[in-house]
Design an enzyme around this catalytic site. Structure first.
Site, PDB file in Angstrom:
ATOM      1  N   HIS A   1       0.850  -1.322   0.031  1.00 53.94           N
ATOM      2  CA  HIS A   1      -0.004  -0.080  -0.108  1.00 53.94           C
ATOM      3  C   HIS A   1       0.841   1.265   0.135  1.00 53.94           C
ATOM      4  O   HIS A   1       0.790   2.090  -0.797  1.00 53.94           O
ATOM      5  CB  HIS A   1      -1.008  -0.045   1.295  1.00 53.94           C
ATOM      6  CG  HIS A   1      -1.658   1.359   1.195  1.00 53.94           C
ATOM      7  ND1 HIS A   1      -3.127   1.276   0.902  1.00 53.94           N
ATOM      8  CD2 HIS A   1      -1.652   2.556   1.802  1.00 53.94           C
ATOM      9  CE1 HIS A   1      -3.736   2.234   0.923  1.00 53.94           C
ATOM     10  NE2 HIS A   1      -2.742   3.155   1.665  1.00 53.94           N
ATOM     11  N   GLU A   2       1.894   1.547   0.983  1.00 50.57           N
ATOM     12  CA  GLU A   2       2.647   2.560   0.811  1.00 50.57           C
ATOM     13  C   GLU A   2       3.504   2.662  -0.232  1.00 50.57           C
ATOM     14  O   GLU A   2       4.038   3.932  -0.833  1.00 50.57           O
ATOM     15  CB  GLU A   2       3.462   2.572   2.395  1.00 50.57           C
ATOM     16  CG  GLU A   2       2.661   2.513   3.554  1.00 50.57           C
ATOM     17  CD  GLU A   2       1.632   3.633   3.778  1.00 50.57           C
ATOM     18  OE1 GLU A   2       1.745   4.761   3.027  1.00 50.57           O
ATOM     19  OE2 GLU A   2       0.424   3.374   4.255  1.00 50.57           O
TER      20      GLU A   2
ATOM     21  N   HIS B   1       1.791   4.548  -2.869  1.00 46.33           N
ATOM     22  CA  HIS B   1       1.772   6.127  -2.482  1.00 46.33           C
ATOM     23  C   HIS B   1       3.148   6.584  -2.860  1.00 46.33           C
ATOM     24  O   HIS B   1       3.361   7.529  -3.437  1.00 46.33           O
ATOM     25  CB  HIS B   1       1.764   6.381  -1.032  1.00 46.33           C
ATOM     26  CG  HIS B   1       0.250   6.228  -0.413  1.00 46.33           C
ATOM     27  ND1 HIS B   1      -0.723   6.937  -0.989  1.00 46.33           N
ATOM     28  CD2 HIS B   1      -0.246   5.629   0.443  1.00 46.33           C
ATOM     29  CE1 HIS B   1      -1.973   6.915  -0.116  1.00 46.33           C
ATOM     30  NE2 HIS B   1      -1.720   5.849   0.420  1.00 46.33           N
TER      31      HIS B   1
ATOM     32  N   GLU C   1      -4.845   7.804  -2.945  1.00 47.39           N
ATOM     33  CA  GLU C   1      -5.307   6.504  -2.434  1.00 47.39           C
ATOM     34  C   GLU C   1      -5.569   5.562  -3.528  1.00 47.39           C
ATOM     35  O   GLU C   1      -5.379   4.102  -3.359  1.00 47.39           O
ATOM     36  CB  GLU C   1      -6.239   6.899  -1.711  1.00 47.39           C
ATOM     37  CG  GLU C   1      -6.763   5.826  -0.708  1.00 47.39           C
ATOM     38  CD  GLU C   1      -5.806   5.351   0.529  1.00 47.39           C
ATOM     39  OE1 GLU C   1      -4.700   6.214   0.699  1.00 47.39           O
ATOM     40  OE2 GLU C   1      -5.957   4.315   1.141  1.00 47.39           O
TER      41      GLU C   1
HETATM   42 ZN    ZN Z   1      -2.886   5.216   1.807  1.00 52.11          ZN
END
Ligand code: ZN
Length: 489
Positions: free
Chosen positions: A254-255, A258, A284
């Site tokens: 997830h990170e 980003h 996101e």
């Molecule tokens: Zn996030």
């Protein structure tokens, strides 16, 4: 020097200082000595004061009046600077100061109340936060609602009405999927011994697979995973739970989403207003598509299953299908950040409806806990047991982040649109994911979304990438296809 050049030079220093402030925050969450906390608070406060003064400097207004952009990037930069500056001057200075003072205190009160499951201990300070946010929204609001004015900070161009319609369209399908999944026999999680060191080693290799550039970043451990920084210094953190390897693995992916967004932005935008992700929702969308549509896909799970067996030995599942079911299992739980792809959006809708009622004045803080618990029962089918599993679970409201929550679901919606477009662009995607090859997918996202930074408006960048205005339909058909197959009912 022309007004445009003066403005951009000034902004560049402000952006550089903001990066320094971000690095201080990263340090605080990762390697700062425990005894340094109060000195750090002063250092961060001093940086904040400098940044606030720079961002509201009246010279910006003068430069904006005269500045002429030499190209499309310059036009976008001026648009972003103007938006930020005009919002800054609309909020009276004493209100901004009161808010900063209050929220530096209220977060601690929230943390203490959460530890004691005591909403009544938090309610008085939350009442003050809501009162100030309502004042701020009133100072900012133009034609839209008070809540629209707050949304603008996180997702420019998005409105309460548009979100309400989008969520209303999604909700029945999500409730149905959740019910079918929870009525089915519970899927067992993976079992085994998951040494922290091996988890971090795997996390590093997965971040690399997904295209994260370690020469311009680093991965460390923190209590709450996050990504920080832009340009050539974008750092990520993850966390390790020895009984649940997916916590570390999927937080990292997830990170990484980003961070890859920030790393991929056109180098000429570095330290300009275009040099960072354009909105929370678009940001996101990148983390979610990496984590969910790609990372939790059946094809990628084949690859991950092999990697995890190599790292940890037997996982207590029969085969790759069992592993895929364990990765995507839908089960009862109270906590948003631990929710699966189906229930996550229901968590957001609950918060969205409650927070806009707080901001409109329809809901009093004194009634918030009861309203939360009623809504949770209605949407999830069981009762909240303690406040830390309910109304006190998220930090956002304590620090005045109203209008932030819906951007998480918006990210899912955008990720749904992007995934449909990506599948059209890369027909043999699954064959690649099965071997852990992500370059075609991440390359497409870099090219179509990430490199643009703040050049386009949020909805515009998604529309340009997908060839159509974003709607919830692709996400819903993705979720119905995936979870309908996992839980046929
Ligand atoms: Zn996030």
């Amino acid at each position: 020097m022309t007004a445009f050049k003066e403005l951009m030079a000034y902004q560049r220093d402000t952006a550089a200082l903001a990066q320094v402030a971000g690095r201080l925050g990263w340090d605080q969450e990762t390697v700062m000595p425990r005894g340094a906390a109060s000195q750090r608070a002063e250092e961060a406060g001093a940086m904040e004061a400098v940044l606030h003064a720079r961002k509201t400097d009246p010279r910006i207004g003068d430069w904006l009046e005269q500045a002429e952009a030499p190209d499309a990037a310059g036009t976008s930069a001026i648009r972003l600077i103007r938006r930020y500056y005009e919002r800054g001057v609309k909020v009276p200075a004493d209100l901004a100061v009161a808010m900063a003072r209050l929220t530096s205190r209220s977060q601690g009160i929230w943390a203490e109340a959460r530890a004691k499951d005591d909403f009544a201990g938090f309610a008085p300070v939350l009442e003050q936060v809501v009162a100030l946010k309502r004042q701020e929204a009133a100072a900012l609001a133009e034609e839209g609602s008070l809540y629209d004015a707050l949304l603008e900070d996180f997702e420019p161009g998005m409105t309460e009405a548009e979100l309400e319609a989008m969520f209303a369209e999604m909700r029945p399908g999500l409730v149905r999927l959740r019910q079918t999944a929870l009525d089915a026999p519970e899927v067992a999680p993976v079992r085994g011994t998951f040494a922290g060191k091996s988890q971090m080693k795997l996390a590093r290799s997965l971040a690399r697979d997904f295209g994260y550039d370690f020469s311009k970043g680093r991965l460390d451990k923190a209590v709450h995973p996050f990504s920080s920084g832009s340009g050539t210094d974008v750092r990520i953190t993850t966390r390790v739970a020895e009984d649940d390897p997916f916590n570390c693995i999927y937080s990292t992916i997830h990170e990484t989403g980003h961070a890859c967004y920030e790393q991929a932005i056109d180098a000429s935008y570095l330290l300009t207003p275009l040099g960072q992700g354009v909105s929370m929702g678009v940001h996101e969308s990148q983390s979610r598509i990496y984590e969910n549509q790609l990372g939790r896909s059946r094809a990628f799970c084949s690859y991950l299953y092999g990697e995890m067996q190599e790292a940890f030995g037997d996982l207590g599942v029969a085969d790759a299908d069992g592993f895929y079911a364990a990765v995507n299992r839908v089960h009862r739980g109270y906590i948003r950040t631990e929710a699966d792809e189906v229930q996550y959006n229901l968590h957001i809708m609950l918060r969205f409806d409650l927070e806009r009622s707080l901001i409109s004045g329809d809901l009093a803080v004194a009634d918030l806990e009861a309203a939360w618990n009623d809504r949770f029962k209605a949407d999830f089918g069981y009762e909240v047991d303690v406040a830390s599993n309910g109304v006190l679970q998220d930090v956002h409201w304590s620090v005045g982040l109203f209008g932030y929550f819906p951007t998480y679901s918006l990210g899912n919606v955008y990720a749904g649109c992007l995934m449909a477009a990506l599948r059209r662009a890369v027909p043999d995607l699954d064959a690649q994911l099965e071997h852990g090859e992500l370059e075609a997918a991440t390359g497409w996202l870099r090219e179509n979304v990430q490199q643009h930074g703040g050049l386009y408006e949020p909805k515009e960048v998604i529309e340009r990438a997908c060839g159509a205005a974003p709607t919830a339909a692709p996400l819903m058909s993705y979720l119905e296809g995936k979870f309908g197959a996992l839980y046929p009912g």
